[in-house]
Design a protein around this motif. Sequence first.
Motif, PDB file in Angstrom:
ATOM      1  N   ARG A  62       0.838  -1.206   0.000  1.00 35.01           N
ATOM      2  CA  ARG A  62       0.000   0.000   0.000  1.00 35.01           C
ATOM      3  C   ARG A  62       0.869   1.251   0.000  1.00 35.01           C
ATOM      4  O   ARG A  62       0.632   2.188  -0.756  1.00 35.01           O
ATOM      5  CB  ARG A  62      -0.920   0.008   1.222  1.00 35.01           C
ATOM      6  CG  ARG A  62      -1.902   1.183   1.223  1.00 35.01           C
ATOM      7  CD  ARG A  62      -2.673   1.271   2.507  1.00 35.01           C
ATOM      8  NE  ARG A  62      -1.848   1.724   3.618  1.00 35.01           N
ATOM      9  CZ  ARG A  62      -1.479   2.990   3.817  1.00 35.01           C
ATOM     10  NH1 ARG A  62      -1.831   3.930   2.961  1.00 35.01           N
ATOM     11  NH2 ARG A  62      -0.750   3.317   4.853  1.00 35.01           N
ATOM     12  N   ASP A  66       1.100   4.110  -2.829  1.00 40.17           N
ATOM     13  CA  ASP A  66       0.849   5.505  -2.447  1.00 40.17           C
ATOM     14  C   ASP A  66       1.952   6.406  -2.998  1.00 40.17           C
ATOM     15  O   ASP A  66       1.708   7.523  -3.430  1.00 40.17           O
ATOM     16  CB  ASP A  66       0.810   5.653  -0.917  1.00 40.17           C
ATOM     17  CG  ASP A  66      -0.518   5.240  -0.319  1.00 40.17           C
ATOM     18  OD1 ASP A  66      -1.487   5.059  -1.081  1.00 40.17           O
ATOM     19  OD2 ASP A  66      -0.592   5.095   0.912  1.00 40.17           O
ATOM     20  N   ARG A 136      -8.307   0.673  -3.484  1.00 39.62           N
ATOM     21  CA  ARG A 136      -8.236   2.018  -4.070  1.00 39.62           C
ATOM     22  C   ARG A 136      -9.450   2.288  -4.955  1.00 39.62           C
ATOM     23  O   ARG A 136     -10.052   3.362  -4.908  1.00 39.62           O
ATOM     24  CB  ARG A 136      -6.970   2.172  -4.898  1.00 39.62           C
ATOM     25  CG  ARG A 136      -5.728   2.319  -4.094  1.00 39.62           C
ATOM     26  CD  ARG A 136      -4.478   2.352  -4.970  1.00 39.62           C
ATOM     27  NE  ARG A 136      -3.322   2.143  -4.135  1.00 39.62           N
ATOM     28  CZ  ARG A 136      -2.784   3.092  -3.371  1.00 39.62           C
ATOM     29  NH1 ARG A 136      -3.288   4.304  -3.395  1.00 39.62           N
ATOM     30  NH2 ARG A 136      -1.752   2.838  -2.604  1.00 39.62           N
TER      31      ARG A 136
END
Length: 202
Positions: A62, A66, A136
């Motif tokens: 993650r 990001d 997402r």
Amino acid sequence: MSEREDSNTRERILAAAADIIAEDGMTAKLSVRAIAARVGVSTGSLRHHFPTQQALRDEVMRRAYDWMLADTDIHNSTIPARDRLVECLLQVLATARAGAEAREAMTAVSTAFIVADQNEQVRETYLAIQRDGQRRTEDWLRVLAAEGGAPDRGDIPRLARFLCTVLNGIALERALPAEDSLSQLEKQTLYVAADAVLGDHS
């Protein structure tokens, strides 16, 4: 242990796991003992922050995505919902590159997840990537649903899965021989997918 120290330990664990992945590849084994030794904490402390290796890998992936994906305009309600959704999807596709870079990326994915033995590390890594993409996409659809820009909120997981499948297909197509530039066709395809998801709410 103070909250600040606890947070610092968590960040050092994530950094150590990211270092192992950088050194040994994305399907590297995230050994609890090896990471705890690098960080200088007990295995119990590591388990306090990340009860399973999958949870640790999920968070590392993650963070990586990001960093790779720029901020989106998904919250900018002055832009039509379908345009915002397509731009978010295009940002994900940008990580797949194009041309020779797309072929290299798809070869790496194939080697890591199809050709390789389907061991626990391979499975954990693939599921972490898949879950992050799903999460997402669901987040984007929830933003649009809150504005009245998407159908029933209960459909969001199913619709997000559909959009992720479309992205996977386009990423694969980028690695295959093509007569012309695919960029315009890709955008058209993503608009068709966005319209299918948003219906009359876009």
